[in-house]
Design a protein around this motif. Structure first.
Motif: not given
Length: 128
Positions: A81-82, A84-89, A107-108, A99-102
């Protein structure tokens, strides 16, 4: 046959990057720590002890190992999750990526809240 070369005393020391939070936020941790000095940071222990080093947060090797296992357990739950969040931030246009980033960010937050609740529950069971 390849010969093993002897270690040079002039070799460059290894650098571990990125550094851990204790190193990265040293200045900030001098001002405030999320643990009490001389009280074991293992919520299942909470024993009062005399630290042998300023940075010591666990009372014994067993509690330090338990802390490492706890970090590993919860860290593994948040690792993807971390990332993916950073990849799409900073995605601005693709709604699927956003959507996936959010979802990863939510999730984090969900996992860290569950982790804190777990620590608080374990700490409340300790007789002091």
């Amino acid at each position: 046959m390849t010969l093993i070369l002897p270690h040079s005393t002039n070799a460059v020391a290894p650098h571990f990057e990125p550094e851990d939070l204790m190193t990265f936020a040293h200045g900030e941790l001098v001002e405030w720590t999320p643990w009490e000095k001389g009280i074991c940071f293992n919520p299942g222990c909470g024993r009062v002890f005399t630290p042998s080093r300023d940075w010591q947060v666990y009372c014994c090797p067993k509690c330090k190992a338990a802390g490492t296992a706890e970090m590993r357990k919860w860290g593994h739950r948040m690792a993807l999750s971390t990332l993916i969040w950073r990849m799409g931030k900073y995605e601005k246009t693709d709604p699927a990526v956003r959507g996936v980033t959010n979802a990863a960010r939510r999730h984090i937050q969900h996992v860290t809240s569950a982790w804190l609740a777990d620590r608080q529950a374990r700490a409340s069971e300790v007789i002091r």
